[in-house]
Motif scaffolding. Structure first.
Motif, PDB file in Angstrom:
ATOM      1  N   CYS A   7       0.854  -1.196   0.000  1.00  0.00           N
ATOM      2  CA  CYS A   7       0.000   0.000   0.000  1.00  0.00           C
ATOM      3  C   CYS A   7       0.884   1.238   0.000  1.00  0.00           C
ATOM      4  CB  CYS A   7      -0.896   0.019   1.236  1.00  0.00           C
ATOM      5  SG  CYS A   7      -2.087  -1.321   1.311  1.00  0.00           S
ATOM      6  N   LYS A   8       0.461   2.250  -0.693  1.00  0.00           N
ATOM      7  CA  LYS A   8       1.193   3.514  -0.717  1.00  0.00           C
ATOM      8  C   LYS A   8       0.553   4.550   0.198  1.00  0.00           C
ATOM      9  CE  LYS A   8       4.428   2.358  -3.423  1.00  0.00           C
ATOM     10  NZ  LYS A   8       5.758   2.220  -2.884  1.00  0.00           N
ATOM     11  N   SER A   9      -0.657   4.263   0.685  1.00  0.00           N
ATOM     12  CA  SER A   9      -1.306   5.170   1.625  1.00  0.00           C
ATOM     13  C   SER A   9      -2.179   4.366   2.581  1.00  0.00           C
ATOM     14  CB  SER A   9      -2.144   6.208   0.890  1.00  0.00           C
ATOM     15  OG  SER A   9      -3.214   5.596   0.217  1.00  0.00           O
ATOM     16  N   ILE A  10      -2.416   4.982   3.722  1.00  0.00           N
ATOM     17  CA  ILE A  10      -3.270   4.376   4.739  1.00  0.00           C
ATOM     18  C   ILE A  10      -3.942   5.515   5.504  1.00  0.00           C
ATOM     19  CG2 ILE A  10      -1.443   4.239   6.482  1.00  0.00           C
ATOM     20  CD1 ILE A  10      -2.657   1.491   7.273  1.00  0.00           C
ATOM     21  N   ALA A  11      -5.168   5.278   5.948  1.00  0.00           N
ATOM     22  CA  ALA A  11      -5.902   6.310   6.688  1.00  0.00           C
ATOM     23  C   ALA A  11      -6.282   5.781   8.062  1.00  0.00           C
ATOM     24  CB  ALA A  11      -7.151   6.716   5.924  1.00  0.00           C
ATOM     25  N   PHE A  12      -6.167   6.656   9.045  1.00  0.00           N
ATOM     26  CA  PHE A  12      -6.578   6.351  10.409  1.00  0.00           C
ATOM     27  C   PHE A  12      -7.596   7.395  10.852  1.00  0.00           C
ATOM     28  CE2 PHE A  12      -2.189   4.726  10.243  1.00  0.00           C
ATOM     29  CZ  PHE A  12      -2.402   3.417  10.639  1.00  0.00           C
ATOM     30  N   CYS A  13      -8.688   6.939  11.394  1.00  0.00           N
ATOM     31  CA  CYS A  13      -9.677   7.887  11.914  1.00  0.00           C
ATOM     32  C   CYS A  13      -9.414   8.121  13.393  1.00  0.00           C
ATOM     33  CB  CYS A  13     -11.094   7.372  11.686  1.00  0.00           C
ATOM     34  SG  CYS A  13     -11.432   5.803  12.492  1.00  0.00           S
ATOM     35  N   CYS A  14      -9.877   9.268  13.880  1.00  0.00           N
ATOM     36  CA  CYS A  14      -9.697   9.569  15.310  1.00  0.00           C
ATOM     37  C   CYS A  14     -10.822   8.872  16.076  1.00  0.00           C
ATOM     38  CB  CYS A  14      -9.656  11.056  15.566  1.00  0.00           C
ATOM     39  SG  CYS A  14     -11.045  12.000  14.946  1.00  0.00           S
ATOM     40  N   ALA A  41      11.086   5.150  11.617  1.00  0.00           N
ATOM     41  CA  ALA A  41      11.722   3.834  11.709  1.00  0.00           C
ATOM     42  C   ALA A  41      11.655   3.047  10.403  1.00  0.00           C
ATOM     43  CB  ALA A  41      11.068   3.021  12.823  1.00  0.00           C
ATOM     44  N   ASN A  42      10.815   3.503   9.475  1.00  0.00           N
ATOM     45  CA  ASN A  42      10.609   2.781   8.207  1.00  0.00           C
ATOM     46  C   ASN A  42      10.686   3.743   7.017  1.00  0.00           C
ATOM     47  OD1 ASN A  42       9.610  -0.079   9.118  1.00  0.00           O
ATOM     48  ND2 ASN A  42       8.602   1.411  10.434  1.00  0.00           N
ATOM     49  N   PRO A  43      11.820   4.410   6.843  1.00  0.00           N
ATOM     50  CA  PRO A  43      11.910   5.425   5.794  1.00  0.00           C
ATOM     51  C   PRO A  43      11.725   4.893   4.375  1.00  0.00           C
ATOM     52  CG  PRO A  43      14.078   4.941   6.680  1.00  0.00           C
ATOM     53  CD  PRO A  43      13.078   4.227   7.545  1.00  0.00           C
ATOM     54  N   LYS A  44      11.983   3.626   4.166  1.00  0.00           N
ATOM     55  CA  LYS A  44      11.828   3.062   2.826  1.00  0.00           C
ATOM     56  C   LYS A  44      10.389   2.662   2.522  1.00  0.00           C
ATOM     57  CE  LYS A  44      16.537   1.475   2.448  1.00  0.00           C
ATOM     58  NZ  LYS A  44      17.443   0.365   2.232  1.00  0.00           N
ATOM     59  N   ALA A  45       9.503   2.803   3.488  1.00  0.00           N
ATOM     60  CA  ALA A  45       8.114   2.385   3.297  1.00  0.00           C
ATOM     61  C   ALA A  45       7.383   3.278   2.293  1.00  0.00           C
ATOM     62  CB  ALA A  45       7.370   2.402   4.627  1.00  0.00           C
ATOM     63  N   ASP A  46       7.800   4.529   2.163  1.00  0.00           N
ATOM     64  CA  ASP A  46       7.174   5.451   1.208  1.00  0.00           C
ATOM     65  C   ASP A  46       5.649   5.451   1.376  1.00  0.00           C
ATOM     66  OD1 ASP A  46       7.101   7.355  -0.840  1.00  0.00           O
ATOM     67  OD2 ASP A  46       6.855   5.813  -2.371  1.00  0.00           O
ATOM     68  N   MET A  47       5.214   5.661   2.600  1.00  0.00           N
ATOM     69  CA  MET A  47       3.802   5.567   2.954  1.00  0.00           C
ATOM     70  C   MET A  47       3.218   6.968   3.187  1.00  0.00           C
ATOM     71  SD  MET A  47       1.283   3.371   3.688  1.00  0.00           S
ATOM     72  CE  MET A  47       2.249   1.890   3.792  1.00  0.00           C
ATOM     73  N   HIS A  48       2.086   7.220   2.563  1.00  0.00           N
ATOM     74  CA  HIS A  48       1.337   8.454   2.773  1.00  0.00           C
ATOM     75  C   HIS A  48       0.268   8.142   3.808  1.00  0.00           C
ATOM     76  CE1 HIS A  48      -0.513  12.299   1.756  1.00  0.00           C
ATOM     77  NE2 HIS A  48      -1.671  11.665   1.753  1.00  0.00           N
ATOM     78  N   VAL A  49       0.314   8.834   4.960  1.00  0.00           N
ATOM     79  CA  VAL A  49      -0.619   8.561   6.048  1.00  0.00           C
ATOM     80  C   VAL A  49      -1.631   9.698   6.146  1.00  0.00           C
ATOM     81  CG1 VAL A  49      -0.871   8.150   8.519  1.00  0.00           C
ATOM     82  CG2 VAL A  49       1.130   7.262   7.297  1.00  0.00           C
ATOM     83  N   ILE A  50      -2.895   9.323   6.169  1.00  0.00           N
ATOM     84  CA  ILE A  50      -3.990  10.284   6.293  1.00  0.00           C
ATOM     85  C   ILE A  50      -4.589  10.125   7.683  1.00  0.00           C
ATOM     86  CG2 ILE A  50      -6.272  10.946   5.416  1.00  0.00           C
ATOM     87  CD1 ILE A  50      -5.289   9.467   2.757  1.00  0.00           C
ATOM     88  N   LEU A  51      -4.698  11.231   8.402  1.00  0.00           N
ATOM     89  CA  LEU A  51      -5.344  11.228   9.709  1.00  0.00           C
ATOM     90  C   LEU A  51      -6.732  11.829   9.510  1.00  0.00           C
ATOM     91  CD1 LEU A  51      -2.245  12.460  11.709  1.00  0.00           C
ATOM     92  CD2 LEU A  51      -3.172  10.149  11.681  1.00  0.00           C
ATOM     93  N   ASP A  52      -7.729  10.980   9.515  1.00  0.00           N
ATOM     94  CA  ASP A  52      -9.107  11.369   9.232  1.00  0.00           C
ATOM     95  C   ASP A  52      -9.767  11.882  10.502  1.00  0.00           C
ATOM     96  OD1 ASP A  52     -11.511  11.627   7.822  1.00  0.00           O
ATOM     97  OD2 ASP A  52     -12.119   9.581   8.296  1.00  0.00           O
ATOM     98  N   VAL A  53     -10.516  12.971  10.379  1.00  0.00           N
ATOM     99  CA  VAL A  53     -11.169  13.583  11.538  1.00  0.00           C
ATOM    100  C   VAL A  53     -12.670  13.725  11.297  1.00  0.00           C
ATOM    101  CG1 VAL A  53      -9.084  14.832  12.216  1.00  0.00           C
ATOM    102  CG2 VAL A  53     -10.708  15.925  10.696  1.00  0.00           C
ATOM    103  N   TYR A  54     -13.409  13.913  12.398  1.00  0.00           N
ATOM    104  CA  TYR A  54     -14.862  14.028  12.318  1.00  0.00           C
ATOM    105  C   TYR A  54     -15.354  15.474  12.416  1.00  0.00           C
ATOM    106  CZ  TYR A  54     -14.764   9.004  13.182  1.00  0.00           C
ATOM    107  OH  TYR A  54     -14.520   7.667  13.092  1.00  0.00           O
TER     108      TYR A  54
END
Length: 68
Positions: A7-14, A41-54
């Motif tokens: 995965c290149k991105s992942i989203a977490f909701c509050c 700790a995982n610089p090669k992961a190349d992950m875009h993280v989305i912090l989803d809010v309400y």
């Protein structure tokens, strides 16, 4: 798990900050600190993280913690 699945991105909701009553700012700090630590700790992961809010308050809290 997201890296294992390429995965290149992942989203977490509050979560747990509404009716469950967990303190909003504490939850946001835990989320941001955890994501930052994992990305560092995982610089090669190349992950875009989305912090989803309400709510707008959630957004303001996260932006303040993120320094935006």
């Amino acid at each position: 798990m997201a890296v294992e699945r390429h995965c290149k991105s992942i989203a977490f909701c509050c979560i747990s900050t509404g009716v469950f009553g967990f303190p909003q700012e504490e939850a946001a700090r835990i989320a941001v600190d955890t994501v930052r630590a994992w990305l560092d700790a995982n610089p090669k992961a190349d992950m875009h993280v989305i912090l989803d809010v309400y709510t707008e308050q959630d957004e303001q809290t996260y932006r303040a913690i993120l320094g935006e």
